[in-house]
Design a protein around this motif. Structure first.
Motif, PDB file in Angstrom:
ATOM      1  N   VAL A   1      15.971  20.955  19.385  1.00 41.91           N
ATOM      2  CA  VAL A   1      16.855  21.223  20.462  1.00 41.91           C
ATOM      3  C   VAL A   1      17.756  19.867  21.245  1.00 41.91           C
ATOM      4  O   VAL A   1      18.425  19.055  21.281  1.00 41.91           O
TER       5      VAL A   1
ATOM      6  N   GLY B   1      20.371  18.403  19.078  1.00 42.93           N
ATOM      7  CA  GLY B   1      21.699  18.569  19.243  1.00 42.93           C
ATOM      8  C   GLY B   1      21.875  18.171  20.698  1.00 42.93           C
ATOM      9  O   GLY B   1      23.627  18.327  20.318  1.00 42.93           O
TER      10      GLY B   1
ATOM     11  N   THR C   1      25.424  16.763  21.473  1.00 45.55           N
ATOM     12  CA  THR C   1      26.721  17.579  21.250  1.00 45.55           C
ATOM     13  C   THR C   1      27.556  15.960  22.249  1.00 45.55           C
ATOM     14  O   THR C   1      28.425  16.478  22.417  1.00 45.55           O
TER      15      THR C   1
ATOM     16  N   ARG D   1      16.537  21.424   5.576  1.00 43.88           N
ATOM     17  CA  ARG D   1      18.227  21.964   5.651  1.00 43.88           C
ATOM     18  C   ARG D   1      18.808  22.093   4.909  1.00 43.88           C
ATOM     19  O   ARG D   1      20.521  20.921   5.628  1.00 43.88           O
TER      20      ARG D   1
ATOM     21  N   TRP E   1      21.616  23.130   5.127  1.00 42.99           N
ATOM     22  CA  TRP E   1      23.483  23.147   6.520  1.00 42.99           C
ATOM     23  C   TRP E   1      23.845  22.012   6.172  1.00 42.99           C
ATOM     24  O   TRP E   1      24.598  22.246   6.264  1.00 42.99           O
TER      25      TRP E   1
ATOM     26  N   TRP F   1      24.850  23.976  18.681  1.00 48.54           N
ATOM     27  CA  TRP F   1      23.794  25.066  17.782  1.00 48.54           C
ATOM     28  C   TRP F   1      22.600  24.557  18.097  1.00 48.54           C
ATOM     29  O   TRP F   1      21.920  25.841  17.737  1.00 48.54           O
ATOM     30  N   LEU F   2      22.777  23.491  17.803  1.00 48.78           N
ATOM     31  CA  LEU F   2      21.410  23.041  17.748  1.00 48.78           C
ATOM     32  C   LEU F   2      20.526  23.447  18.874  1.00 48.78           C
ATOM     33  O   LEU F   2      19.824  23.301  19.269  1.00 48.78           O
TER      34      LEU F   2
ATOM     35  N   CYS G   1      21.395  24.785  21.263  1.00 42.26           N
ATOM     36  CA  CYS G   1      21.118  26.186  22.097  1.00 42.26           C
ATOM     37  C   CYS G   1      20.173  26.811  21.131  1.00 42.26           C
ATOM     38  O   CYS G   1      19.599  28.183  21.718  1.00 42.26           O
ATOM     39  N   GLY G   2      19.230  26.150  20.238  1.00 39.71           N
ATOM     40  CA  GLY G   2      17.824  27.024  19.583  1.00 39.71           C
ATOM     41  C   GLY G   2      18.445  27.573  18.521  1.00 39.71           C
ATOM     42  O   GLY G   2      17.452  28.346  18.146  1.00 39.71           O
ATOM     43  N   ARG G   3      19.873  27.629  18.326  1.00 47.99           N
ATOM     44  CA  ARG G   3      19.516  28.194  16.525  1.00 47.99           C
ATOM     45  C   ARG G   3      19.043  27.692  15.415  1.00 47.99           C
ATOM     46  O   ARG G   3      19.045  26.510  15.519  1.00 47.99           O
ATOM     47  N   LYS G   4      18.612  28.822  14.341  1.00 52.31           N
ATOM     48  CA  LYS G   4      18.027  27.849  13.141  1.00 52.31           C
ATOM     49  C   LYS G   4      18.708  28.183  12.325  1.00 52.31           C
ATOM     50  O   LYS G   4      19.127  29.857  12.486  1.00 52.31           O
ATOM     51  N   ALA G   5      19.296  27.388  10.852  1.00 51.83           N
ATOM     52  CA  ALA G   5      20.160  28.016  10.132  1.00 51.83           C
ATOM     53  C   ALA G   5      19.593  27.734   8.319  1.00 51.83           C
ATOM     54  O   ALA G   5      18.019  26.654   8.463  1.00 51.83           O
TER      55      ALA G   5
END
Length: 189
Positions: free
Chosen positions: A19, A22, A26, A138, A140, A182-183, A185-189
């Motif tokens: 986060v 990210g 950003t 990761r 992605w 994306w990161l 916002c706490g998103r994981k992929a």
């Protein structure tokens, strides 16, 4: 006396490293993407400004970035400090590359050599994304690295055109700002 043994704040209130990184991405995508749009506008003639204003755009962008980074570092806990440290290293390497190109420009008495800062700067993001992909495991993250690599090649092909700055701006928006948000916002992929 009991208050002395209780933690001041729960550990969950601090952002994760992903986060915090990210947020920094950003910020970088936004600030440096807009700086490149400004460069493109002046160099292409879309903005009717004297080319001398270009000498102010990067110092202004770096200052805005570093001031905001300081605020993110303070509010991000240990993860924020770590992400800010990596970011400051990236800025230092970028400034070092710019100074090397400036020295070459002075020796050659040809300041168009500075145009190469665009593909070099994009290339530094390739290294950053590739390093992050390896360290975080990761897959992605290889996508933004490859996207930035393609953008570096395109910018090099357009080296004598103001379009190189537009390529840089678009690459920053697509491969830095969007994954950074994306990161953040706490998103994981």
């Amino acid at each position: 006396m009991t208050a002395a043994v209780l933690p001041a704040a729960p550990a969950a209130s601090e952002p994760t490293l992903a986060v915090a990184a990210g947020r920094v991405l950003t910020l970088a995508g936004t600030v440096f993407g807009l700086a490149n749009l400004f460069q493109y506008g002046v160099q292409s003639g879309l903005l009717h400004l004297h080319p001398a204003v270009l000498s102010l755009s990067w110092p202004t962008a770096v200052t805005v970035f570093l001031v905001t980074l300081f605020r993110l570092r303070r509010s991000g806990g240990a993860a924020g400090r770590r992400a800010a440290g990596w970011s400051r290293l990236g800025i230092a390497v970028t400034i070092g590359a710019a100074l090397i190109l400036l020295a070459v420009s002075i020796l050659r008495q040809d300041f168009t050599t500075m145009f190469w800062m665009t593909p070099v700067g994009i290339g530094l993001y390739v290294v950053g994304w590739a390093t992050a992909a390896l360290r975080a495991r990761r897959g992605w993250m290889v996508g933004p690295a490859l996207g930035m690599l393609a953008a570096a090649g395109l910018a090099a092909a357009l080296i004598d055109s103001p379009l190189r700055s537009l390529v840089y701006a678009c690459a920053l928006f697509v491969f830095v700002l969007i994954p950074g948000a994306w990161l953040a916002c706490g998103r994981k992929a």
